[in-house]
Design a protein around this motif. Structure first.
Motif, PDB file in Angstrom:
ATOM      1  N   LEU A 130       0.647  -1.282  -0.009  1.00  0.00           N
ATOM      2  CA  LEU A 130       0.016  -0.103  -0.015  1.00  0.00           C
ATOM      3  C   LEU A 130       0.823   1.251  -0.009  1.00  0.00           C
ATOM      4  O   LEU A 130       0.466   2.331  -0.683  1.00  0.00           O
ATOM      5  CB  LEU A 130      -0.902   0.007   1.165  1.00  0.00           C
ATOM      6  CG  LEU A 130      -2.013  -1.036   1.238  1.00  0.00           C
ATOM      7  CD1 LEU A 130      -2.928  -0.907   2.511  1.00  0.00           C
ATOM      8  CD2 LEU A 130      -3.078  -0.682  -0.056  1.00  0.00           C
ATOM      9  N   ARG A 131       1.967   1.119   0.616  1.00  0.00           N
ATOM     10  CA  ARG A 131       2.843   2.438   0.792  1.00  0.00           C
ATOM     11  C   ARG A 131       3.384   2.517  -0.715  1.00  0.00           C
ATOM     12  O   ARG A 131       3.607   3.652  -1.449  1.00  0.00           O
ATOM     13  CB  ARG A 131       4.244   1.995   1.446  1.00  0.00           C
ATOM     14  CG  ARG A 131       3.795   2.503   2.989  1.00  0.00           C
ATOM     15  CD  ARG A 131       4.873   2.675   3.814  1.00  0.00           C
ATOM     16  NE  ARG A 131       4.696   2.848   5.416  1.00  0.00           N
ATOM     17  CZ  ARG A 131       4.393   3.965   5.830  1.00  0.00           C
ATOM     18  NH1 ARG A 131       4.226   5.052   5.057  1.00  0.00           N
ATOM     19  NH2 ARG A 131       4.132   3.895   7.176  1.00  0.00           N
ATOM     20  N   GLY A 132       3.830   1.456  -1.386  1.00  0.00           N
ATOM     21  CA  GLY A 132       4.257   1.152  -2.751  1.00  0.00           C
ATOM     22  C   GLY A 132       3.264   1.907  -3.787  1.00  0.00           C
ATOM     23  O   GLY A 132       3.651   2.543  -4.882  1.00  0.00           O
ATOM     24  N   ALA A 133       2.032   1.751  -3.616  1.00  0.00           N
ATOM     25  CA  ALA A 133       0.782   2.290  -4.394  1.00  0.00           C
ATOM     26  C   ALA A 133       0.353   3.730  -3.850  1.00  0.00           C
ATOM     27  O   ALA A 133      -0.798   4.065  -4.268  1.00  0.00           O
ATOM     28  CB  ALA A 133      -0.267   1.101  -4.465  1.00  0.00           C
ATOM     29  N   ASN A 134       1.124   4.201  -2.995  1.00  0.00           N
ATOM     30  CA  ASN A 134       0.963   5.810  -2.511  1.00  0.00           C
ATOM     31  C   ASN A 134      -0.561   5.719  -1.794  1.00  0.00           C
ATOM     32  O   ASN A 134      -1.391   6.675  -2.164  1.00  0.00           O
ATOM     33  CB  ASN A 134       0.747   6.643  -3.487  1.00  0.00           C
ATOM     34  CG  ASN A 134       2.210   7.173  -3.651  1.00  0.00           C
ATOM     35  OD1 ASN A 134       2.922   6.937  -2.889  1.00  0.00           O
ATOM     36  ND2 ASN A 134       2.640   7.844  -4.839  1.00  0.00           N
ATOM     37  N   LEU A 135      -1.054   4.756  -1.109  1.00  0.00           N
ATOM     38  CA  LEU A 135      -2.277   4.471  -0.631  1.00  0.00           C
ATOM     39  C   LEU A 135      -2.238   4.301   0.717  1.00  0.00           C
ATOM     40  O   LEU A 135      -3.282   4.365   1.503  1.00  0.00           O
ATOM     41  CB  LEU A 135      -3.039   3.473  -1.349  1.00  0.00           C
ATOM     42  CG  LEU A 135      -4.427   3.247  -1.235  1.00  0.00           C
ATOM     43  CD1 LEU A 135      -5.183   4.606  -1.744  1.00  0.00           C
ATOM     44  CD2 LEU A 135      -5.284   2.032  -1.967  1.00  0.00           C
ATOM     45  N   TRP A 136      -1.291   3.990   1.485  1.00  0.00           N
ATOM     46  CA  TRP A 136      -1.138   3.446   2.981  1.00  0.00           C
ATOM     47  C   TRP A 136      -1.865   4.636   3.856  1.00  0.00           C
ATOM     48  O   TRP A 136      -2.698   4.426   4.582  1.00  0.00           O
ATOM     49  CB  TRP A 136       0.296   3.345   3.187  1.00  0.00           C
ATOM     50  CG  TRP A 136       0.463   2.992   5.043  1.00  0.00           C
ATOM     51  CD1 TRP A 136       1.003   3.885   5.654  1.00  0.00           C
ATOM     52  CD2 TRP A 136      -0.120   1.915   5.352  1.00  0.00           C
ATOM     53  NE1 TRP A 136       0.984   3.076   6.881  1.00  0.00           N
ATOM     54  CE2 TRP A 136       0.271   2.008   6.852  1.00  0.00           C
ATOM     55  CE3 TRP A 136      -0.817   0.547   4.990  1.00  0.00           C
ATOM     56  CZ2 TRP A 136      -0.020   1.009   7.805  1.00  0.00           C
ATOM     57  CZ3 TRP A 136      -1.109  -0.319   5.905  1.00  0.00           C
ATOM     58  CH2 TRP A 136      -0.459   0.066   7.428  1.00  0.00           C
TER      59      TRP A 136
END
Length: 259
Positions: A130-136
């Motif tokens: 989720l961090r990788g997808a800028n969503l965390w």
């Protein structure tokens, strides 16, 4: 790190119909390659052949080679399910699994591959993806809520998180922004720019400005006439494609004088 893809003499058939003819293409590792061209020219078909996704359609088959770091994905002993682990796909419409929470959506691919994973490892993986997808930061307090409750742009980033969670080498994206608003589109484009450090990315887009903004290389697909097979007309770096294409058809297409 991403891996390179070499496409050699690829012909894609649906039953007896030749949909795409004799594609030869070298897709560089850790770069973004965009596929552009008019509707029906085979760009999505070629994209789907890179992870054998088109085989889901009965009668679909290919001749030629798709090499991932030299390994032919169409060799007899290659399992298509394994191919789809190495080569992830993000579709046009965000498609989170409707009965699953945000957390379960991220882990879906891992669970599908029967990988046993401890709760703490799963927690770490969910956060990492989720961090990788800028969503965390947007979802960390509601991981148990349904994925389909998110906005369209968030759902698409959730699908990207789901794709990266299985640690693929390549990410394929089939018009990932066409259903999104402009702000969500920019968020996904920024994300693609970040992700190419870790993955090889191939994106089909109808949006020429998008290709010009995010791609390192651009492949222009075309077809001679309706009902004829699509083909790769011209492949070059993106700056050349949009500023000084050495191909008359491509020049007409990118300058908007096409069709």
């Amino acid at each position: 790190m991403g891996q390179r893809i070499d496409v050699n003499h690829l012909n894609i058939y649906y039953g007896d119909f030749l949909a795409v003819e004799d594609v030869n293409l070298n897709i560089e590792a850790n770069k973004v390659t965009a596929f552009i061209g008019p509707s029906g020219c085979g760009k999505s078909t070629v994209l789907r052949s890179l992870d054998r996704m088109h085989e889901i359609i009965p009668g679909a088959h290919v001749t030629g080679e798709v090499l991932l770091e030299g390994r032919n994905l169409y060799a007899k002993d290659v399992d298509p399910v394994e191919v789809r682990r190495d080569v992830g796909m993000v579709f046009q419409r965000p498609n989170p699994f409707p009965t699953m929470s945000i957390r379960e959506n991220v882990l879906a691919g891992v669970r599908l591959n029967n990988r046993r994973i401890s709760k703490s490892d799963a927690d770490d993986l969910v956060e990492w993806a989720l961090r990788g997808a800028n969503l965390w930061n947007e979802v960390k307090d509601r991981l148990d809520n349904p994925g389909v409750g998110l906005s369209g742009g968030q759902q698409q980033r959730l699908c990207i998180a789901r794709a990266v969670a299985v640690h693929p080498q390549v990410l394929l994206m089939d018009e990932p922004c066409s259903a999104l608003d402009p702000i969500s589109t920019l968020a996904v484009e920024d994300l693609i720019e970040e992700l190419k450090g870790d993955y090889t990315i191939v994106i089909v887009t109808h949006n020429m400005q998008q290709a010009a903004r995010i791609a390192d290389y651009t492949a222009f697909f075309n077809l001679k006439a309706v009902g004829q097979p699509g083909h790769l007309e011209y492949f070059t770096d993106t700056v050349t494609m949009f500023n000084n294409p050495q191909n008359a058809e491509a020049e007409r297409y990118v300058s908007g004088r096409f069709g």
